[in-house]
Design a protein around this motif. Structure first.
Motif, PDB file in Angstrom:
ATOM      1  N   UNK A 165       0.840  -1.186   0.000  1.00 25.75           N
ATOM      2  CA  UNK A 165       0.000   0.000   0.000  1.00 25.75           C
ATOM      3  C   UNK A 165       0.881   1.243   0.000  1.00 25.75           C
ATOM      4  N   UNK A 166       0.635   2.121  -0.950  1.00 26.71           N
ATOM      5  CA  UNK A 166       1.365   3.383  -1.036  1.00 26.71           C
ATOM      6  C   UNK A 166       0.498   4.505  -0.484  1.00 26.71           C
ATOM      7  N   UNK A 167       1.137   5.600  -0.093  1.00 25.26           N
ATOM      8  CA  UNK A 167       0.391   6.719   0.461  1.00 25.26           C
ATOM      9  C   UNK A 167       0.726   7.996  -0.303  1.00 25.26           C
ATOM     10  N   UNK A 168      -0.310   8.696  -0.696  1.00 21.62           N
ATOM     11  CA  UNK A 168      -0.141   9.990  -1.349  1.00 21.62           C
ATOM     12  C   UNK A 168       0.206  11.043  -0.305  1.00 21.62           C
ATOM     13  N   UNK A 169       0.542  12.238  -0.772  1.00 18.41           N
ATOM     14  CA  UNK A 169       0.813  13.337   0.158  1.00 18.41           C
ATOM     15  C   UNK A 169      -0.423  13.636   1.004  1.00 18.41           C
ATOM     16  N   UNK A 170      -1.603  13.571   0.373  1.00 22.39           N
ATOM     17  CA  UNK A 170      -2.837  13.805   1.126  1.00 22.39           C
ATOM     18  C   UNK A 170      -3.058  12.697   2.160  1.00 22.39           C
ATOM     19  N   UNK A 171      -2.746  11.455   1.789  1.00 23.43           N
ATOM     20  CA  UNK A 171      -2.877  10.357   2.732  1.00 23.43           C
ATOM     21  C   UNK A 171      -1.987  10.540   3.948  1.00 23.43           C
ATOM     22  N   UNK A 172      -0.759  10.949   3.704  1.00 28.02           N
ATOM     23  CA  UNK A 172       0.160  11.174   4.817  1.00 28.02           C
ATOM     24  C   UNK A 172      -0.321  12.319   5.712  1.00 28.02           C
ATOM     25  N   UNK A 173      -0.927  13.340   5.136  1.00 29.67           N
ATOM     26  CA  UNK A 173      -1.451  14.422   5.961  1.00 29.67           C
ATOM     27  C   UNK A 173      -2.549  13.914   6.884  1.00 29.67           C
ATOM     28  N   UNK A 174      -3.377  12.999   6.392  1.00 31.49           N
ATOM     29  CA  UNK A 174      -4.404  12.402   7.247  1.00 31.49           C
ATOM     30  C   UNK A 174      -3.767  11.592   8.376  1.00 31.49           C
ATOM     31  N   UNK A 175      -2.738  10.829   8.050  1.00 30.97           N
ATOM     32  CA  UNK A 175      -2.063   9.999   9.054  1.00 30.97           C
ATOM     33  C   UNK A 175      -1.412  10.870  10.126  1.00 30.97           C
ATOM     34  N   UNK A 176      -0.670  11.889   9.697  1.00 30.21           N
ATOM     35  CA  UNK A 176       0.024  12.752  10.654  1.00 30.21           C
ATOM     36  C   UNK A 176      -0.972  13.540  11.500  1.00 30.21           C
ATOM     37  N   UNK A 177      -2.053  13.993  10.883  1.00 33.78           N
ATOM     38  CA  UNK A 177      -3.057  14.729  11.637  1.00 33.78           C
ATOM     39  C   UNK A 177      -3.693  13.871  12.716  1.00 33.78           C
ATOM     40  N   UNK A 178      -3.957  12.611  12.377  1.00 29.62           N
ATOM     41  CA  UNK A 178      -4.550  11.693  13.370  1.00 29.62           C
ATOM     42  C   UNK A 178      -3.578  11.465  14.520  1.00 29.62           C
ATOM     43  N   UNK A 179      -2.307  11.272  14.210  1.00 29.21           N
ATOM     44  CA  UNK A 179      -1.308  11.046  15.262  1.00 29.21           C
ATOM     45  C   UNK A 179      -1.163  12.276  16.153  1.00 29.21           C
ATOM     46  N   UNK A 180      -1.132  13.442  15.553  1.00 28.79           N
ATOM     47  CA  UNK A 180      -0.954  14.661  16.344  1.00 28.79           C
ATOM     48  C   UNK A 180      -2.141  14.906  17.264  1.00 28.79           C
ATOM     49  N   UNK A 181      -3.340  14.681  16.765  1.00 29.69           N
ATOM     50  CA  UNK A 181      -4.522  14.887  17.613  1.00 29.69           C
ATOM     51  C   UNK A 181      -4.574  13.875  18.755  1.00 29.69           C
TER      52      UNK A 181
END
Length: 232
Positions: A151-167
């Motif tokens: 599974x690859x992640x787009x830049x938008x996908x990574x933003x979702x991942x990082x946002x979830x971790x930060x919250x």
């Protein structure tokens, strides 16, 4: 939605009353495109859902319907008209994945012998794809004994991942001047165990007292669904 018609032909079978007899004469519908066959399979599943007490299971090219006592009531299966044609099977698998998750840009190719290599961008979790592809006993006979996933992640996908971790963790993921994750700096940030972010849960019996933020960011994507799939 991506084009699911690959020019190959497929048949829809009643696998309960004519098990293993995959000839055109016993097909419910024959000489269909992949998209047409999968649409009819989906319509049969939707119709079965309205029956009281029916338990409907949908795998990539099959639906089964059981009653509350787990008795098999219906079983429908889509297979290539050209029996045992591995290329046609993979066209069907790819079409099924793209129909289930239209935005994930799936590819499905033979890997070694007849094993399946499935790749996609963002979209569903690896567990969801594995359950959809490898959820019925005949898989080993038709496609292979192993499903390799990437599974690859787009830049938008990574933003979702990082946002979830930060919250969830109440911190800011360090980034380089280019905006990418600063993995060295993330490694130096220690997060107390257990770690719970959505479906990621390292457990109360975790042998570790802390995790590096870089470890968490590498684990978290496998537990995040990055798309909204249509109803099966």
């Amino acid at each position: 939605m991506p084009d699911c018609d690959f020019g190959d032909r497929y048949n829809l079978y009643d696998d309960l009353h004519f098990p293993r007899d995959y000839t055109s004469e016993h097909a419910i519908a024959a000489d269909l495109t992949a998209e047409q066959a999968l649409t009819q399979l989906r319509d049969l599943a939707m119709e079965a859902k309205h029956s009281p007490g029916a338990q409907v299971t949908r795998i990539w090219n099959r639906i089964t319907v059981e009653d509350n006592d787990c008795r098999l009531l219906l079983s429908y299966l889509v297979l290539p008209a050209r029996q045992n044609n591995i290329a046609d099977l993979y066209h069907l698998l790819r079409a099924s994945l793209r129909t289930r998750w239209p935005a994930a840009a799936f590819t499905a190719l033979p890997r070694w012998r007849a094993d399946a290599q499935v790749q996609w961008i963002d979209g569903p979790t690896p567990e969801a794809v594995l359950n959809f592809v490898h959820g019925w006993p005949d898989f080993d006979r038709t496609l292979g004994a192993e499903v390799t996933q990437r599974r690859y992640h787009s830049a938008h996908g990574w933003q979702q991942i990082l946002g979830r971790a930060e919250r969830a963790l109440g911190l800011t993921v360090p980034r380089s001047e280019s905006g990418d994750i600063d993995w060295d700096a993330a490694h130096r940030i220690q997060v107390p165990a257990p770690v719970r972010i959505g479906h990621l849960n390292t457990g109360d019996d975790d042998e570790y007292t802390h995790y590096g933020l870089d470890e968490i960011l590498r684990m978290l994507p496998d537990y995040m669904d990055l798309t909204h799939a249509p109803d099966r």
